[in-house]
Design a protein around this motif. Structure first.
Motif, PDB file in Angstrom:
ATOM      1  N   GLY A 229       0.966  -1.294   0.034  1.00  0.00           N
ATOM      2  CA  GLY A 229      -0.047  -0.103   0.137  1.00  0.00           C
ATOM      3  C   GLY A 229       0.794   1.389  -0.050  1.00  0.00           C
ATOM      4  O   GLY A 229       0.147   2.354   0.276  1.00  0.00           O
ATOM      5  N   TYR A 230       1.951   1.341  -0.121  1.00  0.00           N
ATOM      6  CA  TYR A 230       2.723   2.315  -0.184  1.00  0.00           C
ATOM      7  C   TYR A 230       3.754   2.549  -1.555  1.00  0.00           C
ATOM      8  O   TYR A 230       4.411   1.721  -1.953  1.00  0.00           O
ATOM      9  N   GLY A 231       3.881   3.801  -2.036  1.00  0.00           N
ATOM     10  CA  GLY A 231       4.209   3.877  -3.412  1.00  0.00           C
ATOM     11  C   GLY A 231       5.558   4.852  -3.333  1.00  0.00           C
ATOM     12  O   GLY A 231       6.155   5.222  -4.345  1.00  0.00           O
ATOM     13  N   ASN A 232       6.039   4.971  -2.312  1.00  0.00           N
ATOM     14  CA  ASN A 232       7.080   6.299  -1.975  1.00  0.00           C
ATOM     15  C   ASN A 232       6.881   7.482  -2.591  1.00  0.00           C
ATOM     16  O   ASN A 232       7.885   8.480  -2.477  1.00  0.00           O
ATOM     17  N   GLU A 233       5.682   7.827  -3.052  1.00  0.00           N
ATOM     18  CA  GLU A 233       5.545   9.116  -3.645  1.00  0.00           C
ATOM     19  C   GLU A 233       4.026   9.423  -3.326  1.00  0.00           C
ATOM     20  O   GLU A 233       3.176   8.632  -3.478  1.00  0.00           O
ATOM     21  N   ALA A 234       3.706  10.854  -3.022  1.00  0.00           N
ATOM     22  CA  ALA A 234       2.364  11.121  -2.520  1.00  0.00           C
ATOM     23  C   ALA A 234       1.508  10.656  -3.846  1.00  0.00           C
ATOM     24  O   ALA A 234       0.289  10.196  -3.771  1.00  0.00           O
ATOM     25  N   ARG A 235       1.603  10.847  -4.960  1.00  0.00           N
ATOM     26  CA  ARG A 235       0.962  10.816  -6.224  1.00  0.00           C
ATOM     27  C   ARG A 235       0.437   9.160  -6.247  1.00  0.00           C
ATOM     28  O   ARG A 235      -0.574   8.901  -6.616  1.00  0.00           O
ATOM     29  N   TYR A 236       1.629   8.303  -5.877  1.00  0.00           N
ATOM     30  CA  TYR A 236       1.422   6.905  -6.066  1.00  0.00           C
ATOM     31  C   TYR A 236       0.507   6.331  -4.737  1.00  0.00           C
ATOM     32  O   TYR A 236      -0.113   5.446  -4.658  1.00  0.00           O
ATOM     33  N   ASP A 237       1.017   6.909  -3.602  1.00  0.00           N
ATOM     34  CA  ASP A 237       0.184   6.475  -2.304  1.00  0.00           C
ATOM     35  C   ASP A 237      -1.224   6.902  -2.659  1.00  0.00           C
ATOM     36  O   ASP A 237      -2.101   5.942  -2.076  1.00  0.00           O
ATOM     37  N   ALA A 238      -1.795   7.877  -3.196  1.00  0.00           N
ATOM     38  CA  ALA A 238      -3.035   8.044  -3.310  1.00  0.00           C
ATOM     39  C   ALA A 238      -3.747   6.881  -4.086  1.00  0.00           C
ATOM     40  O   ALA A 238      -4.988   6.754  -4.047  1.00  0.00           O
ATOM     41  N   GLU A 239      -2.911   6.123  -5.079  1.00  0.00           N
ATOM     42  CA  GLU A 239      -3.659   4.920  -5.661  1.00  0.00           C
ATOM     43  C   GLU A 239      -3.731   3.979  -5.165  1.00  0.00           C
ATOM     44  O   GLU A 239      -4.281   2.943  -5.587  1.00  0.00           O
ATOM     45  N   LEU A 240      -2.720   3.808  -4.158  1.00  0.00           N
ATOM     46  CA  LEU A 240      -2.759   2.256  -3.237  1.00  0.00           C
ATOM     47  C   LEU A 240      -3.346   2.438  -2.131  1.00  0.00           C
ATOM     48  O   LEU A 240      -3.665   3.443  -1.462  1.00  0.00           O
ATOM     49  N   LYS A 241      -3.689   1.196  -1.641  1.00  0.00           N
ATOM     50  CA  LYS A 241      -4.269   1.075  -0.256  1.00  0.00           C
ATOM     51  C   LYS A 241      -3.627   0.519   0.720  1.00  0.00           C
ATOM     52  O   LYS A 241      -3.161  -0.937   0.335  1.00  0.00           O
ATOM     53  N   PRO A 242      -3.208   0.902   1.882  1.00  0.00           N
ATOM     54  CA  PRO A 242      -2.487   0.207   3.035  1.00  0.00           C
ATOM     55  C   PRO A 242      -3.284  -1.012   3.276  1.00  0.00           C
ATOM     56  O   PRO A 242      -4.490  -0.783   3.738  1.00  0.00           O
ATOM     57  N   ILE A 243      -2.540  -2.104   3.291  1.00  0.00           N
ATOM     58  CA  ILE A 243      -3.587  -3.281   3.603  1.00  0.00           C
ATOM     59  C   ILE A 243      -3.302  -3.642   5.152  1.00  0.00           C
ATOM     60  O   ILE A 243      -4.284  -4.598   5.498  1.00  0.00           O
ATOM     61  N   ALA A 244      -2.516  -3.174   6.007  1.00  0.00           N
ATOM     62  CA  ALA A 244      -2.654  -3.359   7.463  1.00  0.00           C
ATOM     63  C   ALA A 244      -2.955  -2.105   8.196  1.00  0.00           C
ATOM     64  O   ALA A 244      -2.577  -1.068   7.923  1.00  0.00           O
ATOM     65  N   THR A 245      -3.788  -2.411   9.134  1.00  0.00           N
ATOM     66  CA  THR A 245      -4.131  -1.333  10.102  1.00  0.00           C
ATOM     67  C   THR A 245      -3.829  -1.895  11.651  1.00  0.00           C
ATOM     68  O   THR A 245      -4.108  -2.769  11.952  1.00  0.00           O
ATOM     69  N   LEU A 246      -2.786  -1.166  12.278  1.00  0.00           N
ATOM     70  CA  LEU A 246      -2.673  -1.433  13.728  1.00  0.00           C
ATOM     71  C   LEU A 246      -3.357  -0.784  14.684  1.00  0.00           C
ATOM     72  O   LEU A 246      -3.346   0.449  14.519  1.00  0.00           O
TER      73      LEU A 246
END
Length: 368
Positions: A229-246
């Motif tokens: 869920g992390y793309g190392n850039e804000a524009r890609y982070d917006a397209e991806l979904k973090p799979i884990a919630t702590l």
């Protein structure tokens, strides 16, 4: 998912599927996809993640060490598994579980070849790694001639792939260096394939490479952090979904008077009447001391609450003075609502370190 009743790591397999499909959408139709599931699938759960990715159609898996590959085989993974950093002591069990080693030095190559000869095994699948500038593992360009002399006319090994690792694909300022690495890999791989008359899979792109250097896909790409869920850039982070919630809960609430202190070494001193909450999670669970002393916030009932005092082994304390709360309320340490990337930045580190550091004593629960 139901409200957390203890410290848990919630893993959303639908988000994993979204990320996988998003990354695949960036590829040419014939490009293979290698899913990196080392380090417990970046701190989540390698078995469940790999089984889902196998179901989705990933072509390959990669782990760091042989033990991780053995665990995947025992969990039911049948797709090929590349071991990125095999150690000589584990080569026999690697063969037993049909794992595919990276040959990154003459030492590991010679030891593995000798073992195959003793076992009278031919055409065992291996991957040849080249160092194009990261300077961690891999044969250097100056090693190519000697390497080719070793590999020519030998039936012991089947060279499945040639690969390298890019150093800074997420950094636009390092584009020239990245393109130099790609060019070096192109030169080496052409020389090897022509000399040995083989057509192996070639791969060099990681997650940020997939997103920023699509012209260098070759035959396969590798993704780790992007799947989670992390793309190392804000524009890609917006397209991806973090799979884990702590998540955790509030165990106890304290009403502090001015000059009261909290935690070991009295690291927090109340300057006024405050309200603190104690949470059942600490540095033994992966939330290190660097997150304490007001640097980092957690989410309580939709509002940000700072971690106060020193992080303890099994507990952290937070300031909830302005947040209506009660014992048993749920607390989010990171997830879609509070990015692990942003949390990690507060402690001058990166999301990789935060998410891979979550202890195995934290219970994993799944939604699909």
């Amino acid at each position: 998912m139901p409200k957390a009743l203890e410290t848990v790591l919630e893993i959303d397999l639908k988000s994993l599927e979204h990320n996988y499909r998003f990354l695949r959408s960036k590829l040419n139709p014939g490009t293979k996809f290698l899913s990196v599931v080392k380090a417990f699938a970046y701190g989540s759960d390698a078995d469940q993640i790999a089984l889902k990715l196998q179901e989705l159609g990933t072509d390959y898996f990669a782990v760091a060490y042989v033990k991780e590959g053995v665990a995947l085989r025992k969990a039911g993974i049948t797709k090929p598994i590349l071991v990125l950093h095999p150690q000589p002591v584990n080569l026999e069990i690697l063969i037993e579980f049909q794992l595919e080693p990276s040959m990154y030095s003459f030492g590991i190559l010679n030891q593995f070849t000798a073992l195959l000869n003793r076992k009278e095994i031919n055409r065992y699948p291996v991957h040849i790694k080249f160092n194009t500038g990261l300077n961690r593992l891999g044969f250097a360009e100056k090693d190519v001639e000697s390497l080719l002399e070793l590999l020519e006319n030998k039936d012991t090994l089947k060279i499945v792939s040639l690969f390298s690792h890019l150093a800074a694909t997420e950094d636009p300022k390092e584009e020239a260096f990245t393109r130099k690495q790609i060019a070096k890999f192109e030169k080496i791989s052409v020389e090897v394939t022509n000399r040995l008359k083989i057509q192996p899979i070639r791969h060099i792109l990681n997650t940020s490479g997939i997103l920023n250097y699509q012209e260098a896909q070759y035959d396969m790409v590798r993704s780790g952090i992007g799947l989670y869920g992390y793309g190392n850039e804000a524009r890609y982070d917006a397209e991806l979904k973090p799979i884990a919630t702590l998540k955790t809960i509030i165990s106890q609430i304290h009403h502090l008077s001015p000059s009261d202190t909290v935690g070991y070494n009295r690291a927090y001193v109340s300057r006024s009447s405050r309200v603190s909450a104690t949470l059942p999670i600490g540095h033994a669970d992966g939330i290190g001391r660097q997150y304490g002393k007001g640097k980092t916030f957690v989410l309580v009932n939709g509002k940000m609450a700072p971690i106060i005092g020193n992080v303890c082994m099994d507990m952290i304390m937070i300031d909830i003075t302005d947040i209506p709360s009660k014992e048993g309320d749920e607390v989010i340490l990171y997830g879609p609502e509070l990015s692990a990337h942003e949390v990690a930045k507060t402690a001058n580190t990166i999301s990789y370190e935060l998410i891979t550091g979550i202890s195995q004593r934290v219970r994993r629960i799944y939604s699909s």
